[in-house]
Design a protein around this motif. Structure first.
Motif, mmCIF file in Angstrom:
data_model
loop_
_atom_site.group_PDB
_atom_site.id
_atom_site.type_symbol
_atom_site.label_atom_id
_atom_site.label_comp_id
_atom_site.label_asym_id
_atom_site.label_seq_id
_atom_site.Cartn_x
_atom_site.Cartn_y
_atom_site.Cartn_z
ATOM 1 N N ARG A 36 -2.645 -4.524 -12.428
ATOM 2 C CA ARG A 36 -1.472 -5.408 -12.458
ATOM 3 C C ARG A 36 -1.835 -6.853 -12.138
ATOM 4 N N VAL A 37 -2.810 -7.073 -11.256
ATOM 5 C CA VAL A 37 -3.181 -8.450 -10.909
ATOM 6 C C VAL A 37 -4.350 -8.961 -11.755
ATOM 7 N N GLY A 38 -4.857 -8.122 -12.654
ATOM 8 C CA GLY A 38 -5.881 -8.570 -13.589
ATOM 9 C C GLY A 38 -7.298 -8.632 -13.053
ATOM 10 N N VAL A 39 -7.609 -7.726 -12.137
ATOM 11 C CA VAL A 39 -8.981 -7.650 -11.630
ATOM 12 C C VAL A 39 -9.438 -6.193 -11.672
ATOM 13 N N ARG A 40 -10.706 -5.980 -11.354
ATOM 14 C CA ARG A 40 -11.204 -4.612 -11.231
ATOM 15 C C ARG A 40 -10.915 -4.124 -9.818
ATOM 16 N N ALA A 41 -10.720 -2.834 -9.675
ATOM 17 C CA ALA A 41 -10.350 -2.256 -8.377
ATOM 18 C C ALA A 41 -11.284 -2.668 -7.241
ATOM 19 N N PRO A 42 -12.617 -2.680 -7.440
ATOM 20 C CA PRO A 42 -13.476 -3.085 -6.318
ATOM 21 C C PRO A 42 -13.180 -4.494 -5.792
ATOM 22 N N SER A 43 -12.641 -5.356 -6.640
ATOM 23 C CA SER A 43 -12.320 -6.719 -6.204
ATOM 24 C C SER A 43 -11.213 -6.748 -5.159
ATOM 25 N N LEU A 44 -10.341 -5.750 -5.175
ATOM 26 C CA LEU A 44 -9.248 -5.709 -4.194
ATOM 27 C C LEU A 44 -9.785 -5.564 -2.772
ATOM 28 N N TYR A 45 -10.900 -4.886 -2.643
ATOM 29 C CA TYR A 45 -11.437 -4.610 -1.316
ATOM 30 C C TYR A 45 -11.979 -5.856 -0.621
ATOM 31 N N LYS A 46 -12.037 -6.967 -1.324
ATOM 32 C CA LYS A 46 -12.370 -8.245 -0.689
ATOM 33 C C LYS A 46 -11.194 -8.729 0.159
ATOM 34 N N ARG A 47 -10.000 -8.280 -0.184
ATOM 35 C CA ARG A 47 -8.779 -8.737 0.486
ATOM 36 C C ARG A 47 -8.101 -7.647 1.322
ATOM 37 N N VAL A 48 -8.254 -6.387 0.880
ATOM 38 C CA VAL A 48 -7.542 -5.275 1.514
ATOM 39 C C VAL A 48 -8.554 -4.156 1.796
ATOM 40 N N ARG A 49 -8.581 -3.690 3.029
ATOM 41 C CA ARG A 49 -9.550 -2.674 3.432
ATOM 42 C C ARG A 49 -9.414 -1.380 2.621
ATOM 43 N N ASP A 50 -8.149 -0.890 2.479
ATOM 44 C CA ASP A 50 -7.918 0.373 1.773
ATOM 45 C C ASP A 50 -6.429 0.497 1.454
ATOM 46 N N ARG A 51 -6.052 1.612 0.857
ATOM 47 C CA ARG A 51 -4.655 1.819 0.470
ATOM 48 C C ARG A 51 -3.725 1.809 1.686
ATOM 49 N N ASP A 52 -4.173 2.366 2.797
ATOM 50 C CA ASP A 52 -3.342 2.382 4.003
ATOM 51 C C ASP A 52 -3.022 0.964 4.479
ATOM 52 N N GLU A 53 -4.022 0.098 4.456
ATOM 53 C CA GLU A 53 -3.769 -1.292 4.845
ATOM 54 C C GLU A 53 -2.835 -1.962 3.841
ATOM 55 N N LEU A 54 -3.033 -1.670 2.561
ATOM 56 C CA LEU A 54 -2.153 -2.231 1.532
ATOM 57 C C LEU A 54 -0.715 -1.778 1.762
ATOM 58 N N LEU A 55 -0.527 -0.507 2.066
ATOM 59 C CA LEU A 55 0.816 0.002 2.320
ATOM 60 C C LEU A 55 1.429 -0.671 3.550
ATOM 61 N N ALA A 56 0.645 -0.897 4.584
ATOM 62 C CA ALA A 56 1.143 -1.606 5.771
ATOM 63 C C ALA A 56 1.558 -3.032 5.415
ATOM 64 N N LEU A 57 0.792 -3.689 4.567
ATOM 65 C CA LEU A 57 1.142 -5.044 4.121
ATOM 66 C C LEU A 57 2.422 -5.031 3.296
ATOM 67 N N VAL A 58 2.594 -4.003 2.486
ATOM 68 C CA VAL A 58 3.819 -3.870 1.682
ATOM 69 C C VAL A 58 5.027 -3.675 2.591
ATOM 70 N N VAL A 59 4.901 -2.821 3.590
ATOM 71 C CA VAL A 59 6.006 -2.600 4.528
ATOM 72 C C VAL A 59 6.356 -3.909 5.236
ATOM 73 N N ALA A 60 5.346 -4.629 5.696
ATOM 74 C CA ALA A 60 5.587 -5.908 6.392
ATOM 75 C C ALA A 60 6.271 -6.916 5.473
ATOM 76 N N ASP A 61 5.812 -7.015 4.233
ATOM 77 C CA ASP A 61 6.392 -7.965 3.284
ATOM 78 C C ASP A 61 7.822 -7.576 2.927
ATOM 79 N N THR A 62 8.065 -6.284 2.785
ATOM 80 C CA THR A 62 9.408 -5.801 2.461
ATOM 81 C C THR A 62 10.367 -6.102 3.611
#
Length: 184
Positions: A36-62
């Motif tokens: 969706r953001v136009g990168v390869r999956a490994p590139s996400l790990y530069k910003r987000v440790r894992d799916r659990d951290e991503l979900l925590a960020l989503v909850v905080a943003d929501t």
């Protein structure tokens, strides 16, 4: 020279929120976010440790998004109307973001919002109910209203009001009764 970033943490979180709303928790994968953001999956790990951290960020943003919406009715000077407008804003938010709404109020299985964010989100309602009830009962009143609204909205979103009648009218009737009962 370092290569320019192709995405940002806010873009990743926004993409994750969109995927969550369209596909639920199962639809939230690192691969789907990366696409969706136009990168390869490994590139996400530069910003987000894992799916659990991503979900925590989503909850905080929501929760932050909801907080902003709950602050908007603060310009209403009549306390009863302000409380009702905040409840209406909560319901509108839940209809627009049902999965995110569920995550904020989930009792288990998802990351809990940070305590400071929860305090910030409830402050507009506490301020409004304090004007109705006085400081002594403000927290009790906020809990009562939030519990009723959350229960109503959860049942509504779950399609559990199948006995007929106008659900909007039922919301207004219940909300009016609760708000009136809170007034000193």
């Amino acid at each position: 020279m370092p290569t320019p970033d192709k995405t940002s943490l806010p873009a990743i979180v926004a993409a994750a929120r969109g995927l969550l709303e369209s596909g639920g928790l199962a639809g939230l994968t690192m691969q789907a976010v990366a696409e969706r953001v136009g990168v390869r999956a490994p590139s996400l790990y530069k910003r987000v440790r894992d799916r659990d951290e991503l979900l925590a960020l989503v909850v905080a943003d929501t929760l932050e998004d909801l907080t902003v919406r709950l602050q908007a009715p603060g310009v209403e000077t009549d306390p009863a109307r302000r409380v009702a407008a905040q409840a209406d804003a909560l319901r509108a938010f839940a209809h627009a973001h049902p999965v995110g709404f569920g995550l904020i109020f989930a009792s288990h299985g998802t990351p809990r919002p940070q305590p400071a964010a929860v305090v910030r989100s409830v402050t507009p309602l506490l301020d409004a109910v304090t004007a109705l009830t006085g400081a002594e009962h403000a927290l009790d009143a906020a809990r009562l209203l939030t519990a009723w609204a959350n229960g109503f909205i959860t049942m509504e979103l779950g399609g559990l009001f199948g006995l007929g009648g106008d659900v909007d009218q039922a919301w207004r009737w219940g909300l009016d009764r609760i708000v009136r009962s809170l007034a000193r």
